[in-house]
Every structure is written in structure tokens, then in C-alpha cells.
Design a protein around this motif. Structure first.
Motif, PDB file in Angstrom:
ATOM      1  N   LEU A  46       0.902  -1.055  -0.053  1.00  0.00           N
ATOM      2  CA  LEU A  46      -0.178   0.071   0.165  1.00  0.00           C
ATOM      3  C   LEU A  46       1.043   1.319   0.003  1.00  0.00           C
ATOM      4  N   GLN A  47       1.935   1.175   0.681  1.00  0.00           N
ATOM      5  CA  GLN A  47       2.850   2.347   0.801  1.00  0.00           C
ATOM      6  C   GLN A  47       3.286   2.479  -0.554  1.00  0.00           C
ATOM      7  N   GLU A  48       3.985   1.487  -1.218  1.00  0.00           N
ATOM      8  CA  GLU A  48       4.358   1.580  -2.560  1.00  0.00           C
ATOM      9  C   GLU A  48       3.421   1.956  -3.549  1.00  0.00           C
ATOM     10  N   ILE A  49       2.122   1.573  -3.431  1.00  0.00           N
ATOM     11  CA  ILE A  49       1.070   2.014  -4.150  1.00  0.00           C
ATOM     12  C   ILE A  49       0.925   3.474  -4.369  1.00  0.00           C
ATOM     13  N   CYS A  50       0.866   3.759  -3.058  1.00  0.00           N
ATOM     14  CA  CYS A  50       0.555   5.406  -2.844  1.00  0.00           C
ATOM     15  C   CYS A  50       1.615   6.215  -3.590  1.00  0.00           C
ATOM     16  N   GLN A  51       2.784   5.837  -3.374  1.00  0.00           N
ATOM     17  CA  GLN A  51       4.147   6.623  -3.500  1.00  0.00           C
ATOM     18  C   GLN A  51       4.213   6.538  -4.852  1.00  0.00           C
ATOM     19  N   ILE A  52       4.120   5.541  -5.816  1.00  0.00           N
ATOM     20  CA  ILE A  52       3.867   5.380  -7.286  1.00  0.00           C
ATOM     21  C   ILE A  52       2.705   6.329  -7.919  1.00  0.00           C
ATOM     22  N   LEU A  53       1.701   6.253  -7.044  1.00  0.00           N
ATOM     23  CA  LEU A  53       0.452   7.161  -7.602  1.00  0.00           C
ATOM     24  C   LEU A  53       0.512   8.526  -7.283  1.00  0.00           C
ATOM     25  N   ASN A  54       1.481   8.811  -6.496  1.00  0.00           N
ATOM     26  CA  ASN A  54       1.859  10.108  -5.931  1.00  0.00           C
ATOM     27  C   ASN A  54       0.600  10.782  -5.013  1.00  0.00           C
ATOM     28  N   ILE A  55       0.204   9.953  -4.095  1.00  0.00           N
ATOM     29  CA  ILE A  55      -0.772  10.261  -3.142  1.00  0.00           C
ATOM     30  C   ILE A  55      -0.292  10.015  -1.948  1.00  0.00           C
ATOM     31  N   PRO A  56      -0.657  11.067  -0.927  1.00  0.00           N
ATOM     32  CA  PRO A  56      -0.234  10.822   0.631  1.00  0.00           C
ATOM     33  C   PRO A  56      -0.845   9.560   1.241  1.00  0.00           C
ATOM     34  N   ILE A  57      -0.351   8.618   1.871  1.00  0.00           N
ATOM     35  CA  ILE A  57      -1.262   7.715   2.326  1.00  0.00           C
ATOM     36  C   ILE A  57      -2.365   8.012   3.239  1.00  0.00           C
ATOM     37  N   GLU A  58      -2.202   9.283   3.834  1.00  0.00           N
ATOM     38  CA  GLU A  58      -3.254   9.876   4.782  1.00  0.00           C
ATOM     39  C   GLU A  58      -4.464  10.173   4.012  1.00  0.00           C
ATOM     40  N   GLU A  59      -4.311  10.661   2.564  1.00  0.00           N
ATOM     41  CA  GLU A  59      -5.300  10.872   1.777  1.00  0.00           C
ATOM     42  C   GLU A  59      -5.997   9.463   1.317  1.00  0.00           C
ATOM     43  N   TYR A  60      -5.387   8.522   1.046  1.00  0.00           N
ATOM     44  CA  TYR A  60      -5.886   7.196   0.627  1.00  0.00           C
ATOM     45  C   TYR A  60      -6.675   6.979   1.851  1.00  0.00           C
ATOM     46  N   PHE A  61      -6.118   6.597   3.282  1.00  0.00           N
ATOM     47  CA  PHE A  61      -6.987   6.474   4.305  1.00  0.00           C
ATOM     48  C   PHE A  61      -8.342   7.203   4.555  1.00  0.00           C
ATOM     49  N   GLU A  62      -8.087   8.506   4.213  1.00  0.00           N
ATOM     50  CA  GLU A  62      -9.338   9.707   4.402  1.00  0.00           C
ATOM     51  C   GLU A  62     -10.400   9.119   3.545  1.00  0.00           C
ATOM     52  N   ALA A  63     -10.067   9.112   2.024  1.00  0.00           N
ATOM     53  CA  ALA A  63     -10.656   8.526   0.973  1.00  0.00           C
ATOM     54  C   ALA A  63     -11.451   7.192   1.507  1.00  0.00           C
ATOM     55  N   THR A  64     -10.731   6.172   1.972  1.00  0.00           N
ATOM     56  CA  THR A  64     -11.183   4.801   1.981  1.00  0.00           C
ATOM     57  C   THR A  64     -12.039   5.044   3.274  1.00  0.00           C
ATOM     58  N   PHE A  65     -11.627   5.295   4.375  1.00  0.00           N
ATOM     59  CA  PHE A  65     -12.202   5.452   5.545  1.00  0.00           C
ATOM     60  C   PHE A  65     -13.111   6.431   6.042  1.00  0.00           C
ATOM     61  N   GLY A  66     -13.001   7.731   5.285  1.00  0.00           N
ATOM     62  CA  GLY A  66     -13.537   8.787   5.882  1.00  0.00           C
ATOM     63  C   GLY A  66     -12.634   9.651   6.800  1.00  0.00           C
ATOM     64  N   LYS A  67     -12.961  10.975   7.105  1.00  0.00           N
ATOM     65  CA  LYS A  67     -12.083  11.786   7.951  1.00  0.00           C
ATOM     66  C   LYS A  67     -11.779  11.157   9.193  1.00  0.00           C
ATOM     67  N   LYS A  68     -10.471  11.338   9.523  1.00  0.00           N
ATOM     68  CA  LYS A  68     -10.260  10.795  10.957  1.00  0.00           C
ATOM     69  C   LYS A  68     -10.951  11.826  11.985  1.00  0.00           C
ATOM     70  N   LYS A  69     -11.230  11.190  13.124  1.00  0.00           N
ATOM     71  CA  LYS A  69     -12.137  11.883  14.103  1.00  0.00           C
ATOM     72  C   LYS A  69     -11.050  12.528  14.964  1.00  0.00           C
TER      73      LYS A  69
END
Length: 87
Positions: free
Chosen positions: A47-70
Motif C-alpha cells: 500500500l505504501q508503494e502504491i501510494c508512492q507510485i500514484l503520488n498520493i499521501p497515504i493519509e489521503e488514501y485512508f481518508e478517501a477509504t475510511f472517511g475523515k479521521k475523528k
């Protein structure tokens, strides 16, 4: 909330990267296919590799997948004379 398979596929396509290209960069195209078809979950490392290759911060991936963190408010705890007190 977006499923992890949808976000990876959507971003990969928007970046003009094929499954084959992404698979070549992280190990295998079949792994990307299984992830995008929700048949498998990526490892933390992948997942870290994919995010790096796709040029997205891993935090944005998790926010998009699971919603904003509380925001959690943690109480400070102090120990005094064997008695636990919260502030």
C-alpha cells in the motif's frame, strides 16, 4: 466512503498508469488486479508503494477509504500519592 479497490483503480487510471505498469513496479500485475477487484488487500508495504507510485499521501488514501479521521481528546492523567486523577 470509497472502497479501497475503487480508489486505487480510480487514481491509477487518472494518472494514466496501466495495471501492468503498476504491477511491474510493485511486483505483479495479478496482485493489482486482485486488489482492484476486492479479492485481496494490499500489505502495508504494498500500500505504501502504491501510494508512492500514484503520488498520493497515504493519509489521503485512508481518508478517501475510511472517511475523515475523528479528533480524539485525550485526558491527561496524573498519579499522585497512589491516586489516579484525570484533568
Amino acid at each position: 466512503m470509497i472502497k479501497n479497490d475503487e480508489i486505487i483503480k480510480k487514481i491509477r487510471k487518472s494518472r494514466g498508469i496501466s495495471q501492468k505498469e503498476l504491477g511491474h513496479l510493485i511486483g505483479s500485475q495479478s496482485m493489482i488486479s486482485r486488489i482492484e477487484n476486492n479479492q485481496s488487500s494490499p500489505t502495508d508495504y504494498n500500500l505504501q508503494e502504491i501510494c508512492q507510485i500514484l503520488n498520493i499521501p497515504i493519509e489521503e488514501y485512508f481518508e478517501a477509504t475510511f472517511g475523515k479521521k475523528k479528533q480524539f481528546r485525550l485526558n491527561k492523567i496524573s498519579f499522585r500519592a497512589g491516586v489516579c486523577q484525570t484533568r
